[in-house]
Design an enzyme around this catalytic site. Sequence first.
Site, PDB file in Angstrom:
ATOM      1  N   ARG A 163     -20.805  -0.678  11.478  1.00 11.59           N
ATOM      2  CA  ARG A 163     -20.167  -1.137  10.232  1.00 11.59           C
ATOM      3  C   ARG A 163     -20.920  -0.571   9.023  1.00 11.59           C
ATOM      4  O   ARG A 163     -20.334  -0.231   8.017  1.00 11.59           O
ATOM      5  CB  ARG A 163     -20.096  -2.664  10.171  1.00 11.59           C
ATOM      6  CG  ARG A 163     -19.555  -3.197   8.845  1.00 11.59           C
ATOM      7  CD  ARG A 163     -18.863  -4.557   8.914  1.00 11.59           C
ATOM      8  NE  ARG A 163     -19.544  -5.503   9.758  1.00 11.59           N
ATOM      9  CZ  ARG A 163     -20.700  -6.124   9.482  1.00 11.59           C
ATOM     10  NH1 ARG A 163     -21.301  -5.905   8.334  1.00 11.59           N
ATOM     11  NH2 ARG A 163     -21.231  -6.965  10.334  1.00 11.59           N
ATOM     12  N   TYR A 197       1.837   2.930  -6.199  1.00 10.64           N
ATOM     13  CA  TYR A 197       2.033   2.457  -4.837  1.00 10.64           C
ATOM     14  C   TYR A 197       2.250   0.937  -4.821  1.00 10.64           C
ATOM     15  O   TYR A 197       1.452   0.191  -5.405  1.00 10.64           O
ATOM     16  CB  TYR A 197       0.807   2.854  -4.000  1.00 10.64           C
ATOM     17  CG  TYR A 197       0.871   2.336  -2.602  1.00 10.64           C
ATOM     18  CD1 TYR A 197       1.823   2.817  -1.709  1.00 10.64           C
ATOM     19  CD2 TYR A 197       0.004   1.339  -2.167  1.00 10.64           C
ATOM     20  CE1 TYR A 197       1.894   2.328  -0.427  1.00 10.64           C
ATOM     21  CE2 TYR A 197       0.077   0.846  -0.877  1.00 10.64           C
ATOM     22  CZ  TYR A 197       1.025   1.343  -0.014  1.00 10.64           C
ATOM     23  OH  TYR A 197       1.109   0.847   1.245  1.00 10.64           O
ATOM     24  N   ASP A 251      -6.068   7.419  -8.032  1.00  8.02           N
ATOM     25  CA  ASP A 251      -5.555   7.493  -6.665  1.00  8.02           C
ATOM     26  C   ASP A 251      -5.011   8.912  -6.490  1.00  8.02           C
ATOM     27  O   ASP A 251      -3.983   9.273  -7.060  1.00  8.02           O
ATOM     28  CB  ASP A 251      -4.461   6.433  -6.463  1.00  8.02           C
ATOM     29  CG  ASP A 251      -3.951   6.384  -5.031  1.00  8.02           C
ATOM     30  OD1 ASP A 251      -3.981   7.427  -4.343  1.00  8.02           O
ATOM     31  OD2 ASP A 251      -3.488   5.306  -4.607  1.00  8.02           O
ATOM     32  N   LYS A 292      -2.274   9.529   4.693  1.00 13.13           N
ATOM     33  CA  LYS A 292      -1.224  10.456   4.264  1.00 13.13           C
ATOM     34  C   LYS A 292      -1.638  11.910   4.525  1.00 13.13           C
ATOM     35  O   LYS A 292      -1.765  12.308   5.665  1.00 13.13           O
ATOM     36  CB  LYS A 292      -0.896  10.194   2.792  1.00 13.13           C
ATOM     37  CG  LYS A 292      -0.743   8.696   2.448  1.00 13.13           C
ATOM     38  CD  LYS A 292       0.421   8.035   3.167  1.00 13.13           C
ATOM     39  CE  LYS A 292       0.410   6.509   3.080  1.00 13.13           C
ATOM     40  NZ  LYS A 292       0.326   5.944   1.753  1.00 13.13           N
TER      41      LYS A 292
HETATM   42  C1  LIG Z   1      -0.061   4.767   1.219  1.00 14.42           C
HETATM   43  C2  LIG Z   1      -0.718   4.722  -0.086  1.00 14.42           C
HETATM   44  C3  LIG Z   1      -1.741   3.805  -0.344  1.00 14.42           C
HETATM   45  C4  LIG Z   1      -2.183   2.779   0.673  1.00 14.42           C
HETATM   46  O1  LIG Z   1      -2.797   3.370   1.776  1.00 14.42           O
HETATM   47  P1  LIG Z   1      -2.791   2.737   3.257  1.00 14.42           P
HETATM   48  O2  LIG Z   1      -3.549   3.760   4.024  1.00 14.42           O
HETATM   49  O3  LIG Z   1      -1.368   2.584   3.663  1.00 14.42           O
HETATM   50  O4  LIG Z   1      -3.472   1.428   3.166  1.00 14.42           O
HETATM   51  C5  LIG Z   1      -2.359   3.851  -1.589  1.00 14.42           C
HETATM   52  N1  LIG Z   1      -1.968   4.735  -2.529  1.00 14.42           N
HETATM   53  C6  LIG Z   1      -0.982   5.619  -2.318  1.00 14.42           C
HETATM   54  C7  LIG Z   1      -0.587   6.566  -3.399  1.00 14.42           C
HETATM   55  C8  LIG Z   1      -0.314   5.643  -1.096  1.00 14.42           C
HETATM   56  O5  LIG Z   1       0.676   6.523  -0.894  1.00 14.42           O
END
Ligand SMILES: *Cc1c(COP(=O)(O)O)cnc(C)c1O
Length: 385
Positions: free
Chosen positions: A50, A102, A174, A199
């Site tokens: 962890r 998101y 992000d 992603k």
């Molecule tokens: C999918 C996504 C998230 C969240 O990520 P997870 O891996 O699904 O928890 C955050 N920001 C953006 C822009 C996303 O496309």
Amino acid sequence: MTLKKSFETIAVSGVSGGDKATGAISFPIYQSATFKHHGLNNSTGYDYSRAQNPTREEAEKTLAVLEGGKEAIGFSSGVSAITACIHLFKSGDNIILSDDLYGGTYRLFEETYKDFGLQAIFVDTTNTKNITAAINENTKAIFIETPSNPMMKVTDIRAVAKIAKENKLLVIVDNTFLTPYYQKPLELGADLVIHSGTKFLGGHHDLLAGFIVGNDEQILQRLRRIHMSTGATLSPFDSWLILRGIKTLHIRLDRAQENSIKIAKFLESNSNIEKVYYVGLENFEGYELNKKQSTGFGATLSFRVKDKKIVPKILESVKVIRFAESLGGVETLITYPITQTHSEIPEDIKKRLGVDEYLLRLSVGIENIDDLIKDLENAINSVKS
Ligand SMILES: *Cc1c(COP(=O)(O)O)cnc(C)c1O
């Protein structure tokens, strides 16, 4: 002499170029929860997974170099990375966020952390005047997505960083949509970069991962403590999958972007489509600004149909493209933001943004472009309007 390696070369081999001990080209998966100590005060540097794990460390270090950051921290999902960022703040603090973002980020702030006294203010960050107007004595950070999800609105990262510096605020970007291959927010003045590694970094719709990348030692140290204490850390196997995914990031993105441009142009020319939202279209609003702060357009685009009756037909008729949430993988996916990714956003915000019954979002993959366009054409034309 040390050779300065370029993005693609680091992506392919990772920072350490494989396993030093055995020469294994593929970095090993250290599937161990705990690590033996040589003696008192004499550990290998690893105690408990962890806190740190060699495979996760390799993924973190590789991403840190690619993003141009000092350090990256690997989480079990994108939202757990965002959650850790939230833990930098305290009750009474206020954070300004892009209003088009998101859906899960919205839910996290408005559903979970509101009760802890954290105030989130959602504004259209594409106009920096809105940010300046929202700043008060409790404001601690500005959190943006650019291009945004799902309207592909572009926010000026340099301008936001300037406002933040003047007001002593953190800038969190992000960067899931463009990845460091196309955009490096830290170099444009951001303090922290967030990724949903689920992603494009993973790239195959087969894992969940998240990252925070930064440069400030003090903030990184706090985030490391939060990461280890709250425990949503990236597993050894998913760390390995991320390393594996990153090896082809540049190739996948280039092809997916090439496909996206062709699909965007096809959709623009189709009489059933009202508007295409893609930063790679020269006539699109954010095109110029996006070009000033990134080297690519990515592979996510949205489009508005003229008649909402054709939406269910399109979703049922696609054969190559899959009707599924998420984005960033080699497979092309189509989603309906209003009921899927953005179901949690309040009606008034969705309406203002244009996230309505007419809007569909595509995550373009790397299949044959003619197959993709034919599939879309068949699906759209399956309805006689
Ligand atoms: C999918 C996504 C998230 C969240 O990520 P997870 O891996 O699904 O928890 C955050 N920001 C953006 C822009 C996303 O496309």
